[in-house]
Write a protein that holds these residues in place. Sequence first.
Motif, short mmCIF file in Angstrom:
data_model
loop_
_atom_site.label_atom_id
_atom_site.label_comp_id
_atom_site.label_asym_id
_atom_site.label_seq_id
_atom_site.Cartn_x
_atom_site.Cartn_y
_atom_site.Cartn_z
N PRO A 7 0.66 -1.10 -0.12
CA PRO A 7 0.02 0.03 0.05
C PRO A 7 0.97 1.27 -0.06
O PRO A 7 1.96 1.07 0.58
CB PRO A 7 -0.56 -0.14 1.35
CG PRO A 7 -0.68 -1.46 1.90
CD PRO A 7 0.78 -1.97 1.33
N PRO A 8 0.39 2.27 -0.60
CA PRO A 8 1.01 3.57 -0.73
C PRO A 8 1.35 4.07 0.84
O PRO A 8 0.59 3.94 1.79
CB PRO A 8 0.09 4.67 -1.25
CG PRO A 8 -1.14 3.84 -1.19
CD PRO A 8 -0.93 2.63 -0.97
N VAL A 62 -9.85 -1.39 6.47
CA VAL A 62 -10.42 0.22 6.23
C VAL A 62 -10.40 0.22 4.65
O VAL A 62 -11.00 1.25 4.12
CB VAL A 62 -9.61 0.93 6.77
CG1 VAL A 62 -8.25 1.35 6.07
CG2 VAL A 62 -10.11 2.12 6.97
N CYS A 63 -9.65 -0.59 3.84
CA CYS A 63 -9.53 -0.27 2.36
C CYS A 63 -11.16 -0.43 1.69
O CYS A 63 -11.53 -1.16 1.88
CB CYS A 63 -8.52 -1.45 1.87
SG CYS A 63 -8.38 -0.92 0.07
N THR A 113 -11.72 -0.47 -1.46
CA THR A 113 -11.94 -0.92 -2.67
C THR A 113 -11.57 -2.73 -2.75
O THR A 113 -11.68 -3.16 -3.58
CB THR A 113 -10.95 -0.49 -3.75
OG1 THR A 113 -9.75 -0.88 -3.49
CG2 THR A 113 -11.30 1.00 -3.85
N VAL A 115 -9.00 -3.78 -2.34
CA VAL A 115 -7.60 -4.17 -2.89
C VAL A 115 -6.74 -4.99 -2.26
O VAL A 115 -5.86 -5.74 -2.53
CB VAL A 115 -7.02 -2.98 -3.70
CG1 VAL A 115 -6.41 -1.94 -2.70
CG2 VAL A 115 -5.92 -3.51 -4.84
N LEU A 116 -6.68 -4.65 -0.96
CA LEU A 116 -5.66 -5.00 0.00
C LEU A 116 -6.25 -6.50 0.54
O LEU A 116 -7.09 -7.02 1.07
CB LEU A 116 -5.29 -4.20 1.25
CG LEU A 116 -4.80 -2.72 1.08
CD1 LEU A 116 -4.62 -2.16 2.20
CD2 LEU A 116 -3.42 -3.05 0.28
N TYR A 138 -8.47 -1.94 -6.85
CA TYR A 138 -7.55 -0.70 -7.05
C TYR A 138 -7.38 0.21 -5.95
O TYR A 138 -8.23 0.35 -4.86
CB TYR A 138 -7.78 -0.03 -8.29
CG TYR A 138 -9.10 0.50 -8.16
CD1 TYR A 138 -9.33 1.74 -7.82
CD2 TYR A 138 -10.48 -0.08 -8.52
CE1 TYR A 138 -10.57 2.52 -7.64
CE2 TYR A 138 -11.52 0.54 -8.40
CZ TYR A 138 -11.69 1.87 -8.12
OH TYR A 138 -12.67 2.56 -8.07
N CYS A 139 -6.24 1.15 -5.86
CA CYS A 139 -5.89 1.87 -4.80
C CYS A 139 -6.57 3.26 -5.39
O CYS A 139 -6.20 3.77 -6.34
CB CYS A 139 -4.46 2.21 -4.64
SG CYS A 139 -4.06 3.20 -3.41
N GLU A 140 -7.42 3.65 -4.39
CA GLU A 140 -8.52 4.73 -4.66
C GLU A 140 -7.51 6.06 -4.68
O GLU A 140 -6.84 6.14 -3.73
CB GLU A 140 -9.74 4.68 -3.73
CG GLU A 140 -10.56 6.02 -3.83
CD GLU A 140 -11.54 5.83 -5.18
OE1 GLU A 140 -11.83 5.03 -5.25
OE2 GLU A 140 -11.20 7.00 -5.60
N CYS A 185 -7.55 8.28 -1.79
CA CYS A 185 -7.67 7.62 -0.31
C CYS A 185 -6.07 7.55 0.47
O CYS A 185 -5.26 7.12 -0.20
CB CYS A 185 -8.32 6.13 -0.46
SG CYS A 185 -8.15 5.12 0.91
N VAL A 186 -6.33 7.59 1.72
CA VAL A 186 -4.96 7.40 2.50
C VAL A 186 -5.44 6.72 3.67
O VAL A 186 -4.40 6.87 4.75
CB VAL A 186 -4.36 9.01 2.86
CG1 VAL A 186 -3.79 9.47 1.62
CG2 VAL A 186 -5.45 9.64 3.45
N CYS A 208 -5.22 3.56 4.82
CA CYS A 208 -4.35 2.56 5.43
C CYS A 208 -3.33 3.00 6.47
O CYS A 208 -3.07 2.40 7.40
CB CYS A 208 -3.94 1.44 4.28
SG CYS A 208 -3.23 2.22 2.90
S1 SF4 Z 1 -4.65 4.22 0.30
FE1 SF4 Z 1 -7.13 3.45 0.48
S2 SF4 Z 1 -7.56 2.39 -1.44
FE2 SF4 Z 1 -5.33 2.63 -1.35
S3 SF4 Z 1 -4.56 0.66 -0.45
FE3 SF4 Z 1 -4.62 1.88 1.14
S4 SF4 Z 1 -6.57 2.04 2.09
FE4 SF4 Z 1 -6.78 0.77 -0.06
#
Ligand code: SF4
Length: 495
Positions: A316-317, A338-339, A341, A343-344, A367-369, A372-373, A375
Amino acid sequence: MSKLTTIRRIYSVFFFVLFLVLLFATDFRHLKGYETALFLELSPLTFLATLLSSFTVYKGIILSLLVIIPTVFLGRFFCSWICPMGILNQWVSHIFNKRKNIDHNKINSYRSFFAFKYYLLTFLIVLAAFGSLQTGLFDPISFLTRSFTISMLPALNHSAITMYLKQPIFSGGIIITLIFIAVMFSNRFLTRLWCRALCPLGALLGVISAFSPMRIRRDTKKCTDCRKCLKYCHGACDPHAALRQSECHLCMTCIEECPEGALHYGLKNQQSSDQMPLDVNRRRIVETALATTVLFPMMKSAVNARTLDTASVIRPPGSIPEGDFLRRCIKCGECMRVCPTNVLQPALFEAGLEGLWSPVLINKIGYCEHNCVLCGHVCPTGAIMPLTVEKKIKTKIGTAFYNRGRCLPWAMNIECIVCEEVCPTSPKAIWFQNTELTMRDGSTKILKRPFIDTKHCIGCGICQNKCPVHDSPAVYITSIGEHRSKTNQMILKAN
Ligand code: SF4
Ligand code: SF4
Ligand code: SF4
């Protein structure tokens, strides 16, 4: 019912409900700055293990001192008053361990195999000292958070209560589900088997509380050896004989059950009976530590994900470099919960043996939205650092590639601009080259064929997720180019 038992019951309901409320709040619709990782941060095992593995203590984990310091003086109160896993085990045992003719005195007496948890604790702590953080596999708070995130909540959403916008799925989640069911089922045979024999946090609290001055005391003059105190004992700590302080969960039921008033919680007095020291075989502890020391380098040389820049390990970012990530991630699943989408996903062995159940992005699922921050804001250990949206949208977690043998404009001369349309970066990382083609019937046509601009691609994976060639998308992401790594970079770059 004694006053202390009533207070303990109220506390245990309160803390279990609080655990559930915080878990429900770990959702992009409800997250409003609540301390959702509170229980994970309270775990002294996470404190000790992350300190040993990474030489750092991430900000929230300092809260575990709120458990450690009182335990030194009061005993292992966490286990029957606060720990949601212990409380759940207790309730499950209470409901399902009501077999006829069951000898409660026997079942609630101490057995030598309960000492296994101390050897497991030794194994995990030595691993952590070598930089391999595996405590999260057995830490009860991580265990319960992961089990609820991966199996219980999705199952509830599927069958009873709608909690998600879309039914979440977790690859390999069945293993986590089966382990959770097995642990709960074990209560059918022996009350709180997990707590008594397996839990490394319980073992650590047992060690910390070994010399606490406040404990259950038995007045030898009043005791008639009726053994009624054993009937509901949570810890199987033998209050009828020489109490095993390190096993005592301070449930206080023995005080309630004693018809003679021979038991009380407090300081030692002249009538107090003798007590048993910690039941660990020092030789076995040393053997466990030595065996781990020998095994660890062998495991490392066999499977060492840290030295490989693995294409499918897209983190994750905000994730810190892979080696440090594995030294901090406790596999709790908060980020997966919490993600928005889905994706995690919990890794199986893509990140090596050490990375089991750590979070990886699987773009076929989500996918990573872009904005979104979340995580990074719920991770209790700093394996994923919190980012601002401005920083996140510039953080590269991988790079997209085309499989021209499957991409519709490249392979079949069919027009398709889906990937370019969904690409969220500015300017877009996907651009087109107009190509003049001669078709089968001899006519000509101008077709847009897509390319990736690696300077702008951040590897969010939405192009892969939305590609109309669903079964094996024609555009896919690998971890190359991720900002967190110095080595996982393409040597030749576009101008
Ligand atoms: S930034 Fe948001 S969408 Fe991207 S991996 Fe983390 S929780 Fe998921
Ligand atoms: S033994 Fe472990 S799971 Fe059981 S109550 Fe104590 S900390 Fe929780
Ligand atoms: S990265 Fe995810 S699984 Fe690992 S500690 Fe952070 S929140 Fe838990």
